[in-house]
Design a protein around this motif. Structure first.
Motif, mmCIF file in Angstrom:
data_model
loop_
_atom_site.group_PDB
_atom_site.id
_atom_site.type_symbol
_atom_site.label_atom_id
_atom_site.label_comp_id
_atom_site.label_asym_id
_atom_site.label_seq_id
_atom_site.Cartn_x
_atom_site.Cartn_y
_atom_site.Cartn_z
ATOM 1 N N LEU A 7 1.324 14.594 -1.324
ATOM 2 C CA LEU A 7 1.109 13.151 -1.269
ATOM 3 C C LEU A 7 2.134 12.477 -0.359
ATOM 4 C CD1 LEU A 7 -1.071 11.694 -2.944
ATOM 5 C CD2 LEU A 7 0.706 11.116 -4.602
ATOM 6 N N VAL A 8 1.651 11.638 0.532
ATOM 7 C CA VAL A 8 2.544 10.845 1.364
ATOM 8 C C VAL A 8 2.929 9.598 0.567
ATOM 9 C CG1 VAL A 8 2.631 9.406 3.448
ATOM 10 C CG2 VAL A 8 1.469 11.628 3.511
ATOM 11 N N THR A 9 4.204 9.223 0.587
ATOM 12 C CA THR A 9 4.589 7.931 0.010
ATOM 13 C C THR A 9 4.740 6.947 1.164
ATOM 14 O OG1 THR A 9 5.760 9.030 -1.785
ATOM 15 C CG2 THR A 9 6.254 6.711 -1.439
ATOM 16 N N LEU A 10 3.992 5.871 1.066
ATOM 17 C CA LEU A 10 4.023 4.843 2.110
ATOM 18 C C LEU A 10 4.846 3.660 1.590
ATOM 19 C CD1 LEU A 10 3.114 3.346 4.666
ATOM 20 C CD2 LEU A 10 0.896 2.961 3.586
ATOM 21 N N TYR A 11 5.975 3.441 2.235
ATOM 22 C CA TYR A 11 6.862 2.348 1.827
ATOM 23 C C TYR A 11 6.486 1.096 2.602
ATOM 24 C CZ TYR A 11 9.656 5.934 -0.423
ATOM 25 O OH TYR A 11 10.068 6.961 -1.233
ATOM 26 N N TRP A 35 7.414 2.745 6.459
ATOM 27 C CA TRP A 35 7.885 4.092 6.722
ATOM 28 C C TRP A 35 7.293 4.995 5.666
ATOM 29 C CZ3 TRP A 35 11.598 6.469 3.302
ATOM 30 C CH2 TRP A 35 12.143 5.613 2.331
ATOM 31 N N ILE A 36 7.459 6.297 5.858
ATOM 32 C CA ILE A 36 6.880 7.224 4.876
ATOM 33 C C ILE A 36 7.908 8.257 4.456
ATOM 34 C CG2 ILE A 36 4.475 7.072 5.688
ATOM 35 C CD1 ILE A 36 5.043 9.953 6.974
ATOM 36 N N TYR A 96 -4.713 4.306 9.171
ATOM 37 C CA TYR A 96 -4.668 5.677 9.721
ATOM 38 C C TYR A 96 -4.767 6.705 8.583
ATOM 39 C CZ TYR A 96 -2.361 10.054 10.871
ATOM 40 O OH TYR A 96 -2.051 11.392 10.961
ATOM 41 N N LEU A 97 -3.977 6.500 7.504
ATOM 42 C CA LEU A 97 -3.988 7.462 6.383
ATOM 43 C C LEU A 97 -5.396 7.606 5.813
ATOM 44 C CD1 LEU A 97 -0.680 6.324 4.620
ATOM 45 C CD2 LEU A 97 -1.071 8.554 5.689
ATOM 46 N N ARG A 98 -6.092 6.478 5.764
ATOM 47 C CA ARG A 98 -7.465 6.495 5.267
ATOM 48 C C ARG A 98 -8.397 7.181 6.262
ATOM 49 N NH1 ARG A 98 -8.727 1.497 1.637
ATOM 50 N NH2 ARG A 98 -6.899 1.553 0.280
ATOM 51 N N ALA A 99 -8.273 6.836 7.529
ATOM 52 C CA ALA A 99 -9.150 7.423 8.547
ATOM 53 C C ALA A 99 -8.947 8.933 8.623
ATOM 54 C CB ALA A 99 -8.870 6.787 9.905
ATOM 55 N N ALA A 100 -7.697 9.364 8.376
ATOM 56 C CA ALA A 100 -7.385 10.787 8.479
ATOM 57 C C ALA A 100 -7.539 11.513 7.136
ATOM 58 C CB ALA A 100 -5.968 10.954 8.997
ATOM 59 N N ASN A 101 -8.004 10.794 6.116
ATOM 60 C CA ASN A 101 -8.188 11.398 4.788
ATOM 61 C C ASN A 101 -6.913 12.015 4.231
ATOM 62 O OD1 ASN A 101 -10.834 10.979 3.842
ATOM 63 N ND2 ASN A 101 -11.597 12.395 5.391
ATOM 64 N N ILE A 102 -5.813 11.357 4.415
ATOM 65 C CA ILE A 102 -4.535 11.869 3.906
ATOM 66 C C ILE A 102 -4.233 11.206 2.564
ATOM 67 C CG2 ILE A 102 -2.043 12.012 4.308
ATOM 68 C CD1 ILE A 102 -2.621 11.964 7.304
ATOM 69 N N PRO A 103 -4.055 12.007 1.510
ATOM 70 C CA PRO A 103 -3.725 11.402 0.209
ATOM 71 C C PRO A 103 -2.357 10.724 0.258
ATOM 72 C CG PRO A 103 -4.272 13.736 -0.015
ATOM 73 C CD PRO A 103 -4.117 13.466 1.448
ATOM 74 N N TYR A 104 -2.272 9.523 -0.303
ATOM 75 C CA TYR A 104 -0.999 8.807 -0.256
ATOM 76 C C TYR A 104 -0.875 7.894 -1.458
ATOM 77 C CZ TYR A 104 -3.631 4.658 1.174
ATOM 78 O OH TYR A 104 -4.520 3.600 1.213
ATOM 79 N N LYS A 105 0.361 7.486 -1.685
ATOM 80 C CA LYS A 105 0.587 6.430 -2.687
ATOM 81 C C LYS A 105 1.503 5.399 -2.046
ATOM 82 C CE LYS A 105 4.486 8.677 -4.845
ATOM 83 N NZ LYS A 105 5.135 9.368 -5.810
ATOM 84 N N ASN A 106 1.398 4.169 -2.509
ATOM 85 C CA ASN A 106 2.224 3.095 -1.967
ATOM 86 C C ASN A 106 3.471 2.890 -2.804
ATOM 87 O OD1 ASN A 106 0.938 1.832 0.403
ATOM 88 N ND2 ASN A 106 -0.795 1.620 -1.009
ATOM 89 N N ASP A 107 4.551 2.563 -2.124
ATOM 90 C CA ASP A 107 5.773 2.138 -2.795
ATOM 91 C C ASP A 107 6.113 0.761 -2.245
ATOM 92 O OD1 ASP A 107 8.569 1.567 -3.224
ATOM 93 O OD2 ASP A 107 8.860 3.658 -3.788
ATOM 94 N N HIS A 108 6.027 -0.245 -3.105
ATOM 95 C CA HIS A 108 6.277 -1.620 -2.659
ATOM 96 C C HIS A 108 7.642 -2.112 -3.134
ATOM 97 C CE1 HIS A 108 2.298 -2.319 -0.982
ATOM 98 N NE2 HIS A 108 1.744 -1.829 -2.080
ATOM 99 N N SER A 109 8.552 -1.172 -3.403
ATOM 100 C CA SER A 109 9.845 -1.579 -3.985
ATOM 101 C C SER A 109 10.729 -2.321 -2.980
ATOM 102 C CB SER A 109 10.588 -0.347 -4.510
ATOM 103 O OG SER A 109 10.871 0.524 -3.439
ATOM 104 N N GLY A 110 10.385 -2.266 -1.700
ATOM 105 C CA GLY A 110 11.161 -3.032 -0.708
ATOM 106 C C GLY A 110 12.293 -2.244 -0.077
ATOM 107 N N LYS A 111 12.282 -0.910 -0.305
ATOM 108 C CA LYS A 111 13.304 -0.064 0.317
ATOM 109 C C LYS A 111 13.009 0.055 1.813
ATOM 110 C CE LYS A 111 13.697 3.409 -2.505
ATOM 111 N NZ LYS A 111 13.354 4.788 -2.939
ATOM 112 N N LYS A 112 13.981 -0.349 2.651
ATOM 113 C CA LYS A 112 13.751 -0.303 4.107
ATOM 114 C C LYS A 112 13.956 1.112 4.662
ATOM 115 C CE LYS A 112 14.800 -5.036 5.501
ATOM 116 N NZ LYS A 112 15.584 -5.915 6.352
ATOM 117 N N SER A 113 13.443 1.343 5.850
ATOM 118 C CA SER A 113 13.626 2.639 6.511
ATOM 119 C C SER A 113 15.055 2.750 7.042
ATOM 120 C CB SER A 113 12.658 2.769 7.688
ATOM 121 O OG SER A 113 13.112 1.981 8.784
#
Ligand SMILES: N[C@@H](CCC(=O)N[C@@H](CS)C(=O)NCC(=O)O)C(=O)O
Length: 253
Positions: free
Chosen positions: A15-19, A64-65, A40-57
């Motif tokens: 699983l990709v984490t998308l920040y 960032w991921i 892109y993650l959707r178009a490429a069928n890549i499983p991911y979850k979102n992290d909205h905690s506000g942690k910057k790259s």
């Protein structure tokens, strides 16, 4: 037209984490680069979850991921990294000439058109829509406004008049419209990486216009509006769940 959705499925390790920075009133994000990356993650069928905690790259930006324990900053580097890791190429159907055009269009929207959005939201919009969406108290609003308008001035576009900036946007959107012509997507029926980048920038203007100028300019181009609607319908059937209903509720996804 495009790949099937598979959000948050599959084994956790893969699983990709998308920040990113939280959902937005009428679109999945207030940053067009996060809309691009999630599209892109959707178009490429890549499983991911979102992290909205506000942690910057590590570069101080969003989105960032993190994938298999490795953090990657910058939406484009994230995509290049995932393409390599997962052997994905959304541009495999393109000729070298088309890739050249795609690269030029992508860089136009990300390095030029994007700055119109910055000025539109932080300077021209007298409703303070973006500040309200970010829940920034009135007395604090000058701070991010100074920062982002300052970025636009350093980039150069912020030195122009509003009328000049509007013309710049109109010319960019006209270029996209002209290149699309009667095609469904930039290069025919199949989505490319370049579509996800163009969608990110222009969808942010069209679906999250606040009180600014940009949404009206996009609406002058029905070919572009239909193109954005097509990608939205195909890849974001859960669009409403991924926004806050104009700021009236929590996003459920
Ligand atoms: N080239 C970067 C651009 C990312 C970017 O500019 N993000 C902005 C939001 S649109 C940001 O995080 N700004 C926060 C800040 O500068 O403090 C990418 O593709 O990810």
């Amino acid at each position: 037209m495009v790949g099937r959705l598979q959000v948050g499925e599959g084994n956790e390790e893969a699983l990709v984490t998308l920040y990113q920075i939280g959902r937005a009133p009428n679109s999945p994000s207030l940053t067009p680069f996060a809309i691009k990356l999630e599209t892109y993650l959707r178009a490429a069928n890549i499983p991911y979850k979102n992290d909205h905690s506000g942690k910057k790259s590590s570069k101080g930006k969003f989105p960032w991921i993190s994938y298999k324990g490795k953090p990657v900053a910058d939406s484009e580097f994230c995509i290049e990294f995932l393409n390599k890791e997962r052997n994905i190429d959304l541009n495999s159907h393109l000729s070298e000439e088309q890739k050249g055009v795609g690269r030029a269009l992508q860089k136009m929207v990300e390095e030029n058109t994007y700055w119109v959005l910055v000025l539109d939201r932080w300077l021209y919009d007298k409703t303070n829509g973006v500040c309200i969406a970010f829940k920034i108290p009135s007395i604090m609003r000058w701070l991010p406004r100074r920062k982002f308008v300052g970025f636009a001035k350093k980039q150069g576009i912020g030195l122009h008049s509003k009328a000049e900036v509007e013309q710049i946007l109109r010319k960019d959107v006209k270029a996209i419209s002209g290149y699309l012509g009667s095609k469904k997507l930039l290069f025919g029926d199949k989505i490319s990486q370049y579509d996800t980048a163009v969608f990110g920038q222009l969808a942010a203007m069209k679906y999250e216009p606040f009180g600014g100028m940009a949404g009206g300019v996009i609406d002058e181009f029905p070919v572009v509006c239909a193109y954005l609607d097509r990608i939205k319908t195909e890849l974001w059937p859960d669009w409403e769940e991924c926004n806050t209903g104009g700021g009236t509720r929590q996003a459920t996804k």
